[in-house]
Design a protein around this motif. Structure first.
Motif, PDB file in Angstrom:
ATOM      1  N   ASP A  22       0.869  -1.174   0.000  1.00 36.31           N
ATOM      2  CA  ASP A  22       0.000   0.000   0.000  1.00 36.31           C
ATOM      3  C   ASP A  22       0.906   1.225   0.000  1.00 36.31           C
ATOM      4  OD1 ASP A  22      -1.929   1.898   0.177  1.00 36.31           O
ATOM      5  OD2 ASP A  22      -2.743   1.244   2.112  1.00 36.31           O
ATOM      6  N   ALA A  73       0.310   4.291   2.078  1.00 34.72           N
ATOM      7  CA  ALA A  73       0.397   4.213   3.542  1.00 34.72           C
ATOM      8  C   ALA A  73       1.799   3.815   3.981  1.00 34.72           C
ATOM      9  CB  ALA A  73      -0.632   3.219   4.074  1.00 34.72           C
ATOM     10  N   ARG A  74       2.833   4.311   3.288  1.00 33.44           N
ATOM     11  CA  ARG A  74       4.210   3.974   3.647  1.00 33.44           C
ATOM     12  C   ARG A  74       4.581   4.594   4.986  1.00 33.44           C
ATOM     13  NH1 ARG A  74       7.628   6.405   0.881  1.00 33.44           N
ATOM     14  NH2 ARG A  74       9.371   4.925   1.067  1.00 33.44           N
ATOM     15  N   ALA A 124       3.269   4.317   7.824  1.00 35.46           N
ATOM     16  CA  ALA A 124       2.117   4.864   8.541  1.00 35.46           C
ATOM     17  C   ALA A 124       2.209   4.498  10.018  1.00 35.46           C
ATOM     18  CB  ALA A 124       0.822   4.323   7.945  1.00 35.46           C
ATOM     19  N   SER A 146      -2.519   2.388  13.870  1.00 33.69           N
ATOM     20  CA  SER A 146      -3.913   2.834  13.811  1.00 33.69           C
ATOM     21  C   SER A 146      -4.800   1.600  13.922  1.00 33.69           C
ATOM     22  CB  SER A 146      -4.180   3.581  12.496  1.00 33.69           C
ATOM     23  OG  SER A 146      -3.951   2.726  11.378  1.00 33.69           O
ATOM     24  N   GLU A 171      -6.532   0.394  11.574  1.00 27.71           N
ATOM     25  CA  GLU A 171      -6.350  -0.392  10.355  1.00 27.71           C
ATOM     26  C   GLU A 171      -5.027  -1.146  10.377  1.00 27.71           C
ATOM     27  OE1 GLU A 171      -6.374   0.227   5.481  1.00 27.71           O
ATOM     28  OE2 GLU A 171      -6.531   1.942   6.853  1.00 27.71           O
ATOM     29  N   HIS A 172      -3.993  -0.522  10.916  1.00 22.72           N
ATOM     30  CA  HIS A 172      -2.668  -1.139  11.022  1.00 22.72           C
ATOM     31  C   HIS A 172      -2.195  -0.986  12.468  1.00 22.72           C
ATOM     32  CE1 HIS A 172      -2.486  -1.416   6.649  1.00 22.72           C
ATOM     33  NE2 HIS A 172      -2.787  -0.118   6.578  1.00 22.72           N
ATOM     34  N   THR A 193       2.968   0.450   9.456  1.00 22.68           N
ATOM     35  CA  THR A 193       3.415  -0.150   8.198  1.00 22.68           C
ATOM     36  C   THR A 193       4.904   0.115   8.016  1.00 22.68           C
ATOM     37  OG1 THR A 193       2.891   1.835   6.911  1.00 22.68           O
ATOM     38  CG2 THR A 193       1.158   0.173   7.144  1.00 22.68           C
ATOM     39  N   GLY A 226       4.789   0.008   2.740  1.00 11.15           N
ATOM     40  CA  GLY A 226       3.362   0.033   3.034  1.00 11.15           C
ATOM     41  C   GLY A 226       2.796  -1.301   3.458  1.00 11.15           C
ATOM     42  N   ASP A 269       1.814  -4.286   6.129  1.00  9.51           N
ATOM     43  CA  ASP A 269       1.343  -4.296   7.512  1.00  9.51           C
ATOM     44  C   ASP A 269       2.376  -4.988   8.407  1.00  9.51           C
ATOM     45  OD1 ASP A 269      -1.237  -3.867   9.247  1.00  9.51           O
ATOM     46  OD2 ASP A 269      -0.485  -5.843   9.755  1.00  9.51           O
TER      47      ASP A 269
END
Length: 610
Positions: free
Chosen positions: A360, A363-364, A366, A369, A371-372, A376, A380, A382
């Motif tokens: 992703d 979302a590098r 990231a 959250s 979601e992750h 990440t 990107g 997980d």
């Protein structure tokens, strides 16, 4: 007086010859590394001298002629050994400089770093054992064990600890220098990186033996006589330390030759780094001399550790009058392993449902959250998914390697005259060099780290088993058992093994995170799995350059490693042999292989039939 016979001069000479033979075999194996790896040493040396130079046939022929490679590995090895007997270790194939001054300078740096790391390790071990030792000596709280905090220190990878210290303390805060080797201030951070994990493990081994020692009758008698807690604590340490001194000698060698990753991170010109660079460039004179220096250091450290253990035990070891070694205290309710195990299983189970290879790019790096949860990485992907999927392979391999090391360690520990020299020689081989040797023989691949770690992981367990066995054989109850006619097989099965196996098994569990760390370190140095595998070592190596910008990408795998360490340490405290295999306290005279002495009738009484 019945006792353990002292070693004859002929036996000492045979032991010395055995050690020299093993050292020679290791040096010969190292000298065959380029040919075992099926690579052209001329090409490797040429690339190491100048990466831009075109490897033409003429250039390769010139290198072969200069180094005498056409004569073959055995001729080269014989010439090097002959020159070594005259005090000349040759010249480096890369730089052309004399080998002995370079190895001596690197050894001096490593010994200085080892001294600093040992000071940190001993201080850490003292801090780990201070509370259980003091409270146990004062007969409070049932001789408590050290908590799981030490496990988390022991489970932190040395290269990760070094990177964090260099980045945070050295670069961001600027408190201490982070690179180079120019004085005492440059020793602090690498000594902490090496000493904290080693001290935590050493403290846990000591804390594991303390409850059994403090539960012995002498401790109760000392408390009844009103002796101070400090005197009881000193006597308890005197009982525990001899069994750990051989492992302390192994720590010394491991902190010298096994500090490759730390020396690379802090740019320290030590012996471990010199040996790794020589192995990578196939600079055989430097590699052989460095390996020989590590072997000699291991032999000296191991010999001093065994001599110190005999000195502490005194004549009782010779006369078979050692007090019975400590027996483990039955643990109470232990909820910590369940909590740590549940957390580890939850992390792995939650991450297995995610894709570890999904990219992703939006979302590098990231932050964590919903979601992750673990954030990440730079591509990107997980981090939670990669940690969980990597855990399956890493934990399975670590468990298999630990089990094999336990079996080999116990079996070889039963024959210390044979295994003592092997332990010192094997312990002199850093895991990285072992990885290179295994890769040269079996080829590189996912199994290379496991084979390399398995080849050296049994040595501390064998040293521990041999130390416990030597002390147990000299115990008074063993002398009495033999005097009553017990066979050697009975003594081994019902007395020696039940005393040796449980502490060595707990030791193996304590080293389980260390095995996982060794696998991770080989992956970190590029000797293990290759991208895009989520193996933990490779995962840390990929994310370490982004530790300052995205610390979660490194802290998440480190936290899982620390969780594994806490689980292993707290679970090790509850390891006991089943009652059915314990020899002591089960009425051993009922066995058919031990004669039961008859009681003579008192004068004036008639003997009755039983």
């Amino acid at each position: 007086m019945t006792g353990v016979p002292t070693a004859r001069p002929a036996s000492a000479a045979l032991t010395a010859l055995w050690r020299l033979t093993l050292a020679g075999l290791l040096v010969c194996l190292v000298g065959l590394l380029p040919w075992l790896s099926r690579t052209d040493p001329a090409l490797t040396v040429l690339k190491a001298r100048s990466a831009e130079r075109d490897p033409t046939p003429e250039a390769l022929a010139a290198v072969r002629d200069q180094l005498g490679l056409d004569a073959g590995p055995f001729r080269l090895l014989g010439d090097w050994l002959g020159a070594l007997a005259q005090g000349d270790a040759g010249h480096s194939w890369i730089s052309g400089s004399a080998v002995l001054p370079a190895v001596g300078q690197a050894l001096g740096v490593s010994l200085l770093l080892m001294a600093g790391a040992m000071a940190v390790a001993l201080g850490t071990a003292a801090a780990v054992c201070a509370r259980p030792l003091w409270l146990g000596a004062r007969r409070r709280l049932g001789s408590p064990r050290a908590g799981g905090t030490a496990a988390m220190f022991a489970a932190l990878p040395e290269f990760l600890t070094a990177s964090v210290l260099a980045t945070v303390v050295g670069v961001q805060l600027g408190w201490l220098p982070a690179l180079g080797w120019y004085g005492p201030r440059w020793m602090v951070l690498p000594s902490l990186a090496l000493g904290l994990p080693a001290g935590a493990l050493l403290g846990r081994l000591l804390a594991d033996a303390l409850p059994g020692v403090l539960a012995q009758p002498w401790a109760s008698a000392a408390a009844a006589r009103g002796l101070s807690g400090s005197r009881v604590a000193r006597q308890a340490l005197r009982h525990c330390v001899p069994g750990l001194l051989p492992n302390l000698g192994l720590f010394v060698t491991g902190l010298t030759g096994g500090a490759v990753a730390v020396e690379q991170i802090f740019d320290i010109p030590g012996l471990g780094r010199l040996t790794l660079e020589a192995a990578t460039a196939q600079d055989l004179p430097v590699l052989q001399a460095g390996t020989l220096a590590l072997v000699l250091l291991a032999g000296v450290a191991g010999g001093l550790g065994r001599a110190a253990a005999r000195l502490l035990l005194g004549p009782a070891l010779r006369d078979g009058a050692v007090q019975s070694p400590p027996r483990p205290v039955p643990p109470g309710r232990r909820t910590a392993p369940l909590v740590y195990g549940a957390l580890l299983v939850a992390v792995v189970a939650f991450g297995l449902a995610r894709d570890p290879l999904g990219l992703d790019t939006a979302a590098r790096l990231a932050a964590p959250s919903w979601e992750h949860p673990f954030g990440t990485d730079a591509l990107g992907r997980d981090v939670l998914a990669r940690v969980a999927h990597g855990a399956l392979g890493t934990l399975a391999v670590a468990l298999a390697v630990s089990a094999a090391a336990l079996v080999a360690g116990v079996l070889l520990g039963l024959v210390p005259r044979v295994s003592g020299a092997v332990v010192d020689t094997v312990n002199a081989v850093p895991p990285v060099l072992a990885g290179l040797l295994v890769a040269g023989i079996a080829g590189s691949g996912p199994a290379t780290p496991a084979l390399a770690v398995a080849a050296v992981a049994w040595a501390p367990l064998a040293a521990h088993a041999a130390a416990l066995l030597e002390r147990e054989r000299a115990a008074t109850h063993i002398t009495a058992t033999r005097a009553l006619g017990a066979s050697e097989a009975y003594v081994l099965r019902r007395e020696l093994l039940p005393a040796v196996v449980p502490p060595v098994l707990r030791h193996a569990l304590l080293r389980l995170p260390g095995v996982a760390l060794a696998l991770a370190a080989l992956g970190f140095l590029g000797l293990g799995a290759q991208p895009p595998s989520p193996e933990w070592g490779l995962l840390l190596a990929e994310n370490l350059p982004y530790a300052e910008r995205a610390p979660w990408s490194v802290l998440a795998p480190a936290a899982v490693l620390a969780l594994l360490g806490a689980l292993a340490v707290t679970a090790a405290g509850g390891v006991r042999l089943p009652r059915s295999v314990r020899g002591r306290g089960r009425g051993w005279r009922a066995r058919t292989d031990v004669p039961t002495p008859r009681r003579r009738p008192e004068p004036g009484h008639h003997a009755t039939k039983e």
